[in-house]
Design an enzyme around this catalytic site. Structure first.
Site, short mmCIF file in Angstrom:
data_model
loop_
_atom_site.label_atom_id
_atom_site.label_comp_id
_atom_site.label_asym_id
_atom_site.label_seq_id
_atom_site.Cartn_x
_atom_site.Cartn_y
_atom_site.Cartn_z
N GLU A 320 -10.27 -33.47 44.02
CA GLU A 320 -10.12 -33.97 45.39
C GLU A 320 -11.32 -34.84 45.73
OE1 GLU A 320 -7.44 -30.85 48.00
OE2 GLU A 320 -9.61 -30.86 48.29
N CYS A 321 -11.07 -36.02 46.21
CA CYS A 321 -12.08 -36.95 46.71
C CYS A 321 -13.22 -37.11 45.71
CB CYS A 321 -12.59 -36.48 48.08
SG CYS A 321 -13.38 -37.79 49.03
N GLY A 322 -14.40 -36.54 45.96
CA GLY A 322 -15.49 -36.69 45.01
C GLY A 322 -15.14 -36.18 43.63
#
Length: 430
Positions: A320-322
């Site tokens: 997720e994301c990073g």
């Protein structure tokens, strides 16, 4: 009986997090049973709340979560102290749904308004009048003034508020000693803040001298709706039985309520730290790389050999994301230096030219470990330089507008920039 109160403000930047931390620690020091909560999608403030209260903070998201989820997370013994997000009535477009005001109305809790008094005096009374009458289902219990410039300023503002019928719980004078350090996504993470314990005690001392703590506790009201009994159906089912979850200052953005859901239904959570060059458990059926600040640690991650070998050998990986960015081929940091990442996805991202992506999302899974429809949010400053692969989610924004598909999948590897919050239900936005 479960009671609570909401700490909100007319706008972001009023200092409500500082006030919140001081109240939590002052109440804890007095022996009060107080539990913190944060309105809306936020990973950073809850870490500070945990440090101040000594107990875990829950996220309460009136846009992304059904009412039964909010009630179940809010229910427990003692007093719930909720920090609002943005301004009291600010929420998702087009009508502000999911605002702190919506949460307060759903739980039936009174609101204390933190007002930044700098640059004004008697005009604060007009702010109070407007906020106290804007919605009939939101009860403004009173005001805490912040950044007051001195005794005379305090007297002028208090007199105006009292003439307007406001209860003034306290007035905190401007004090540079109690500031909190920030970066591009907000405050630094609590675990990165050297001297945090001393700072929180200092803030609590200021609150004790400037705020009527017993009056704040007495203003708390009962949470309504807990007597309804039905727990309903909510939550995201565990995507595997044994789940290795990256957990350190580079990967700190995992929602506690989701991990608790998975544990409650029998899944085993296996934490590991990429920054300590730890590999995920070889017994894990799925490795999850949450969001966080990997861009600040990209050089270390690029040379963490045990971590890299362990993740690349995993049965399945989701980011997720990073965490999603770390699964790509490369990441360019803010100084323009490229770092080789895991190479599980054909993805290149950059922080050299920042671009804000922000908003709630409604998601329908196309592939990957999560199946079904979900609510989520996106908040990052990343520019995508390359993205090739099959998408993971169909996406709509908070207004129901179709957005480009999100994420990438490549064999057993998948992920996206979107943080999942809850499973969609008839109560969540349609």
């Amino acid at each position: 009986m479960t009671t609570g109160i909401v700490i909100a403000s007319p706008a972001s930047g009023a200092g409500k997090t500082t006030i919140m931390l001081g109240l939590l620690r002052a109440m804890k020091n007095r022996g009060a049973q107080v539990r913190p909560a944060k309105s809306g999608p936020d990973y950073i403030d809850p870490g500070y709340h945990h440090s101040a209260a000594g107990t875990h903070c829950v996220n309460l998201d009136a846009w992304a979560m059904p009412r039964v989820r909010l009630l179940r997370l809010a229910a427990n013994e003692g007093m719930l102290l909720v920090e609002g997000a943005m301004g009291l009535f600010d929420g998702a477009p087009p009508n502000g749904k999911g605002s702190t005001a919506d949460l307060a109305a759903t739980l039936g809790l009174p609101v204390i308004l933190v007002i930044d008094a700098s640059g004004q005096s008697q005009s604060v009374a007009a702010v109070y009048r407007g906020f106290s009458t804007h919605r009939n289902d939101v009860n403004i219990a009173g005001v805490i003034l912040n950044r007051v410039s001195g005794t005379r300023h305090e007297r002028l503002v208090k007199n105006a508020l009292e003439r307007a019928g406001a209860v003034v719980f306290g007035a905190v004078h401007r004090d540079e000693r109690i500031g909190l350090a920030s970066r591009h996504l907000g405050l630094k993470q609590a675990m990165e803040h050297a001297g945090l314990e001393d700072l929180i005690e200092e803030i609590a001392t200021v609150m004790e001298s400037r705020v009527d703590i017993p009056a704040v506790i007495a203003a708390a009201g009962p949470i309504t709706g807990l007597e309804s009994g039905s727990c309903g159906q909510y939550g995201i089912s565990p995507p595997a039985q044994r789940i290795a979850v990256a957990s350190d200052v580079a990967f700190g953005f995992a929602y506690p309520h989701l991990l608790a859901d998975w544990r409650r239904t029998g899944a085993e959570i296996l934490p590991f730290s990429p920054l300590r060059d730890e590999a995920p458990s070889a017994s894990a059926e799925l490795v999850i790389l949450p969001g966080g600040f990997p861009e600040l640690h990209a050089g270390r991650l690029a040379t963490a050999s045990k971590f890299r070998r362990g993740v690349c050998a995993a049965k399945a990986v989701y980011g997720e994301c990073g965490g999603y960015m770390v699964m790509g081929d490369g990441l360019v940091d803010a100084e323009g230096q490229r770092h080789a990442m895991l190479g599980l996805l054909r993805l290149e991202t950059s922080f050299a030219e920042r671009k804000l992506h922000l908003g709630y999302r409604r998601l329908t899974a196309l592939r990957g470990p999560f199946q079904g429809s979900f609510t989520g949010h996106e908040f990052h400053y990343t520019t995508t330089l390359k993205a090739r692969g099959e998408p993971v989610f169909q996406v709509q924004d908070a207004e129901g507008v179709e957005l480009p598909p999100a994420g990438l999948a490549n064999g057993v590897a998948s992920g996206s920039f979107v943080h999942l919050i809850d499973r969609s239900s008839p109560e969540t936005p349609q």
